[in-house]
Design an enzyme around this catalytic site. Structure first.
Site, PDB file in Angstrom:
ATOM      1  N   LYS A   1      -4.166  -1.764  14.675  1.00  0.00           N
ATOM      2  CA  LYS A   1      -3.460  -0.859  15.572  1.00  0.00           C
ATOM      3  C   LYS A   1      -4.143  -0.803  16.932  1.00  0.00           C
ATOM      4  O   LYS A   1      -5.367  -0.800  17.030  1.00  0.00           O
ATOM      5  CB  LYS A   1      -3.376   0.535  14.940  1.00  0.00           C
TER       6      LYS A   1
ATOM      7  N   GLU B   1       0.834  -1.214   0.000  1.00  0.00           N
ATOM      8  CA  GLU B   1       0.000   0.000   0.000  1.00  0.00           C
ATOM      9  C   GLU B   1       0.866   1.260   0.000  1.00  0.00           C
ATOM     10  O   GLU B   1       2.049   1.223   0.329  1.00  0.00           O
ATOM     11  CB  GLU B   1      -0.938   0.014   1.211  1.00  0.00           C
TER      12      GLU B   1
HETATM   13  N1  PSU Z   1      -1.262   1.028   9.388  1.00  0.00           N
HETATM   14  C1  PSU Z   1      -0.090   1.709   9.534  1.00  0.00           C
HETATM   15  N2  PSU Z   1       0.035   2.898   8.920  1.00  0.00           N
HETATM   16  C2  PSU Z   1      -0.955   3.400   8.144  1.00  0.00           C
HETATM   17  C3  PSU Z   1      -2.160   2.674   7.988  1.00  0.00           C
HETATM   18  C4  PSU Z   1      -2.267   1.495   8.638  1.00  0.00           C
HETATM   19  O1  PSU Z   1       0.806   1.252  10.197  1.00  0.00           O
HETATM   20  O2  PSU Z   1      -0.770   4.479   7.582  1.00  0.00           O
HETATM   21  C5  PSU Z   1      -3.215   3.179   7.066  1.00  0.00           C
HETATM   22  C6  PSU Z   1      -3.646   2.031   6.157  1.00  0.00           C
HETATM   23  O3  PSU Z   1      -3.607   2.493   4.833  1.00  0.00           O
HETATM   24  C7  PSU Z   1      -5.070   1.735   6.584  1.00  0.00           C
HETATM   25  C8  PSU Z   1      -5.530   3.100   6.993  1.00  0.00           C
HETATM   26  O4  PSU Z   1      -5.848   1.189   5.561  1.00  0.00           O
HETATM   27  O5  PSU Z   1      -4.397   3.605   7.727  1.00  0.00           O
HETATM   28  C9  PSU Z   1      -6.781   3.067   7.830  1.00  0.00           C
HETATM   29  O6  PSU Z   1      -7.331   4.333   7.858  1.00  0.00           O
HETATM   30  P1  PSU Z   1      -8.829   4.521   8.370  1.00  0.00           P
HETATM   31  O7  PSU Z   1      -8.767   4.193   9.824  1.00  0.00           O
HETATM   32  O8  PSU Z   1      -9.134   5.982   8.090  1.00  0.00           O
HETATM   33  O9  PSU Z   1      -9.685   3.596   7.572  1.00  0.00           O
END
Ligand code: PSU
Ligand code: MN
Length: 311
Positions: free
Chosen positions: A160, A26
């Site tokens: 996370k 990604e």
């Molecule tokens: N995990 C990480 N760093 C990130 C992300 C996840 O260690 O930058 C990003 C991923 O792209 C994930 C997104 O899909 O954060 C999730 O964002 P949201 O909670 O807005 O869906």
């Protein structure tokens, strides 16, 4: 632009044509998840980790409205360094293409594009999930619903720890997303080795994950995502006391500053990186490099099976 088809990097196009192992990566982690200037260096290291384990990296992103599978170094540099790169979930992909935007794909968007491109394995750091306070805010990452319908193996270190991990696991069950621990029956919490929840299944080797993918293909039952949860060794995790303090402060700042929507996750990650003086960054980098390595070994094992097991 003449059309909106997916553009392929040459190396990725060749590998897909020849049935060689490919791992999707990604770009949101690069543009929004890691601080500059480390982000570009780490993005290149992730690709290198995939190569060293015998697969071709396909970092996915959007450059001036072009959806690219296998960004070249100039494109990767652009997404890592220019201002105004949008964070793209699945719902944003077509709008961003039609308006000629630069954009980085989240786990949701990367999974959807990778599956459309015929790539069966994806490495990331941590998935999005159900946020704390979701009962009031309804903030649940689109990563979850997208994985419910997208057949791809996602290697990650769980979700996370900034999220409501228990609620996220419940939603994954409801949505029919498979979750297996890699050599563990405890669900990891990204920065932390163990987020405090049991898993029903554990796999021991890349070959066993490839066998799961083959079983899916042969059973002919529609499956969505397969989460391969790969925890950090305990001695490499973020100090749990530092983690808990940092998280409490970050959540308070989020409420104080009124941060909502897709800004929440980048805000909390940036807070961790600055409040721990880089300790969380080092952990984050180790997580993603380990996941890139495991994903590549899974892709290699899947490509070695006689049938197209990664489908
Ligand atoms: N995990 C990480 N760093 C990130 C992300 C996840 O260690 O930058 C990003 C991923 O792209 C994930 C997104 O899909 O954060 C999730 O964002 P949201 O909670 O807005 O869906
Ligand atoms: Mn959200």
């Amino acid at each position: 632009m003449t059309n909106f088809h997916i553009r392929y990097g040459t190396e990725v196009a060749d590998a897909l044509r020849d049935g060689r192992p490919v791992v999707a990566l990604e770009s949101t982690i690069v543009s929004h998840g890691l601080p500059r200037p480390d982000n570009l260096r780490v993005a290149r290291q992730i690709e290198q980790a995939v190569r060293e384990a015998g697969a071709v990296p396909a970092t996915i992103g959007m450059v001036a409205g072009e959806l690219v599978v296998g960004l070249d170094d100039a494109q990767l540099t652009r997404l890592a360094t220019v201002d105004g790169v949008s964070k793209l979930s699945v719902r944003d992909l077509a709008v961003a293409a039609a308006t000629g935007a630069d954009g980085a794909t989240t786990v949701a968007a990367t999974s959807a594009v990778a599956a459309a491109a015929g790539i069966g394995v994806f490495a990331t750091g941590g998935l999005g999930g159900v946020h704390r306070e979701a009962a009031q805010t309804f903030d649940e990452s689109a990563d979850l619903v997208t994985l419910a319908r997208t057949p791809i193996a996602v290697v990650c270190a769980g979700v996370k720890s900034i999220l409501d991990v228990g609620a996220t696991l419940e939603r994954l069950e409801t949505l029919g997303v498979s979750v297996v621990g890699y050599r563990t029956r405890r669900f990891p919490g990204f920065y932390l080795t163990d987020a405090g929840f049991d898993l029903d299944w554990s796999v021991d080797s890349p070959e066993q994950v490839a066998a799961v993918l083959a079983a899916r293909a042969e059973q002919g039952v529609h499956h969505g995502g397969l989460i391969v949860a790969n925890p950090l060794p305990v001695d490499e995790q973020l100090d749990p006391a530092l983690h808990d303090r940092t998280l409490a402060d970050g959540l308070a700042m989020l409420a104080r500053d009124g941060v909502t929507g897709k800004a929440v996750t980048p805000f909390l990650l940036a807070h961790f990186h600055s409040a721990t003086q880089g300790a969380s960054l080092a952990v984050n980098v180790r997580i993603i490099l380990r996941n890139a390595d495991l994903a590549a070994r899974i892709a290699v094992a899947a490509a070695r099976r006689p049938a197209d097991a990664a489908a």
